[in-house]
Design a protein around this motif. Sequence first.
Motif, PDB file in Angstrom:
ATOM      1  N   UNK A 104       0.818  -1.199   0.000  1.00 41.61           N
ATOM      2  CA  UNK A 104       0.000   0.000   0.000  1.00 41.61           C
ATOM      3  C   UNK A 104       0.858   1.257   0.000  1.00 41.61           C
ATOM      4  N   UNK A 105       0.267   2.350  -0.489  1.00 42.01           N
ATOM      5  CA  UNK A 105       0.968   3.620  -0.456  1.00 42.01           C
ATOM      6  C   UNK A 105       0.673   4.302   0.869  1.00 42.01           C
ATOM      7  N   UNK A 106       1.328   5.431   1.067  1.00 44.74           N
ATOM      8  CA  UNK A 106       1.218   6.143   2.336  1.00 44.74           C
ATOM      9  C   UNK A 106       0.706   7.548   2.063  1.00 44.74           C
ATOM     10  N   UNK A 109      -2.092   3.344   3.783  1.00 45.63           N
ATOM     11  CA  UNK A 109      -1.777   3.627   5.181  1.00 45.63           C
ATOM     12  C   UNK A 109      -1.814   5.135   5.379  1.00 45.63           C
TER      13      UNK A 109
END
Lengths: 521, 344
Positions: free
Chosen positions: A15-17, A98
């Motif tokens: 996932x990216x942040x 996230x």
Amino acid sequence: MSAALSMTAPALRQASLLRLLTCGSVDDGKSTLLGRMLFDSNAVLDDQLEALDRDSKKFGTHGEHRDFALLVDGLSAEREQGITIDVAYRYFSTPRRSFIVADTPGHEQYTRNMATGASTAELAIILVDARKGILPQTRRHSFIVSMVGVRHVVLAVNKMDLVGFDQAVYDNIVAAYREAVVALGFESIIPIPLCAREGDNIAMPSPRTPWYHGPHLLGYLETVTIDEAPAQAQRLHFPVQWVNRPNLDFRGYAGTIATGTVRVGDRVTVLPNQRHSTIARIVTADGDLPHASAGQAITLTLADQIDVSRGDVIVHQASAMQARKNMTARVLWMVDQPLRPGQNVIIKLGAVEANADVMTLRHAVDIHSFRDHPAESLPMNAIGVVDLAFDKPIPTTVYGRDRELGSFILIDRMTNQTVALGTVEENRPKQANDNGHVVPRLIGRTGSSRRRHFWASVGRKAVEAGVLFLVVATLAQSLWLALAVTVADLLLRPVADRVATWGWRHLFAGHRPSITGGHAD
Amino acid sequence: MNWFRTTVGIDANRHGPARPGHPHQHHAATQHQDRSTHSDTRTSVRTLTHLQRLEAESIHIFREVVATCDNPVLMYSVGKDSAVLLHLAIKAFYPAPLPFPLLHVDTTWKFREMIEFRDRRAKELGCKLIVHINEDGLRAGVNPFASGSRLHTDVMKTQGLKQALDRHKFDAAFGGARRDEEKSRAKERVFSLRSAEHRWDPKNQRPEPWHLFNTRKRAGESFRVFPLSNWTESDIWDYIAQEAIPVVPLYFAKPRPVVERDGMLIMRDDDRMILRPGEQIEMRSVRFRTLGCYPLTGAVESEAATLSEIIEEMRDSRSSEREGRLIDHDGSGSMEQKKQEGYF
């Protein structure tokens, strides 16, 4: 709780942040909104929920309801006062993303905490109480957020339940907000009508706002893409953080790439000394890389033996970046003792620490009207534009081009407190534009204390000279003699003054405290 | 200053990426590079994953301390967070050896498996390990059963840590605390300044905008530095899986001798734990979410015996990891209180 957000993540998330901040005033329900987001994304676990229900009975302000704000208001002092006084970081994730949330205080006396929380954020949620609409603090929050470079805003119109979910109220607030912040140049403003306490439009569309067709809050945060790359950001800026020299065979320069991409074989220049070389290796513990980009923490080695130390910046040879001994910057002052021109502080920019003099305070910025106004000092939480001069050249660039090397903190050399945060406005200090070039440098700008002192001393001297002229003229009955004595006095007194000061200093070197003591008496 | 004994393991690292026990690393890095080649026109921060960003930020913090402090130390508590902390530290200074020692404050009540694991890892990695025990506390007979959890933790852990930091004159101590662990930690800075008496003043914390850390301090003052501040429990496990980092076997489920006491499952690790009337030891399949002193650490019933099972179990879990910690339950503001007194 939303089914869309239930946790069915694969074993290893890619996932990216997204980093965001929430800002709003004490009563806007900011902590409640954040607590609600944690709750709706399943980030609140059973034992924490039990503690929350216990705490709600003890401290809660919502009667028998769960007070979601208590999930995030951590320090005992805050619970007792019912306000958030420091930046708190919160973490939650959905299968897609996230989130790191900086929960920042809304009071004007905590502007500095808010700016700190905003400095790493990519998106800001600005809360407005639907009953109150746009307040001065809404403008202030928006200004600070824009100052530290946040380009995307969610306007969360909260407490819609208290205005009966009235679309007209909402539309007015949204229109007023867009008009209020037009000067700040946000790239996107997404308004959402909310009731944080009851969860409307947080994790699913609310049936109570049928007239609203936009995204719900969590859905938007999950999917928003933030492209924060201006074209210039592709230029390599690599600040050397630490020189890695374990033995005679290896000499590497460790750091985190601020902007751009570096490749093996690139011709580079090391600032501020302007030495040239070629990238030999990009070393990481996971093996050498052919190239690396912004955000990666790497170690570079160069083909030539040149002197590179902490604080230097490695750039491509064609780079426009320069090392400068002075600059114009926007600062947010963070301590009780106000900032005054002439002050000497320590600047930390990237990995460089240097002595800095505050040469001039050009103007302060009103954080409500966004207008400049003249000022002699900056009190705590005020923002101003200053000219700074350093004792050594610092490689730096404009904040809009590089968030890492265009930002700095100022440190008090006696107390070691962090006294200001700042952003580089432009590299070359412009002369003050309202007074020509030379005059303001000599006698200060219009309205400044220096200018007032100048006129005061001119006046005093004129009176002194007049009295002397009259006394001599009366006693000697000669106008010419009186004129000569007056002119001589005007010219010779400063000289005599300097000689006397020089004499004191040399005769009493080492005894200066007693001299100061004598003067004070 | 070379804290490493020269060992075969470290020399092997210097010559290539292939490290025993780290099969995924090179592969992961290559994948990332391939991706960023095609996206040169966009900002490359976007192409870094969540874990890559966290890793780079932690490495930045490690390097900043070593560049600006005289005598740092890594507080190694043997748990999963310490394992990640140590792994990141080694990455940050590669190919140089770790430029600081490890410090373990041993309360003498840690699980035996933790101590075995600690000594083995230090040997494998060639790190200098300092083990400190509060001898005064030991002599006074402080223990978790007779003295209670609060006094035991204060004397053996908090006071023990202060003794060790003072004795070796460390001016910066890395810790594995995360902001998501506990409410009062959510506001702790990455660089937390402590007075000469090791006290923490929550009202006088330095702002940390961007990635700029004010590392100036007066003589006697020191920093506690938390490179994992922005990591969550779930990030820690994902990273352990991604990097194949060894952790203490107690995290994995297996039949272990446990006693039910005060609503918690306590593993009887040695015969210093005397059974109360009516208590009996049962073999149950349990594991631990956090590790500490065995009489104060509750086990959870679980069948999760592999990393992926642990990660799955944690995602489905409805309780926080600190639920199993007796010392956190002394009242809602209790951790804040302990921190002001110098508890890590």
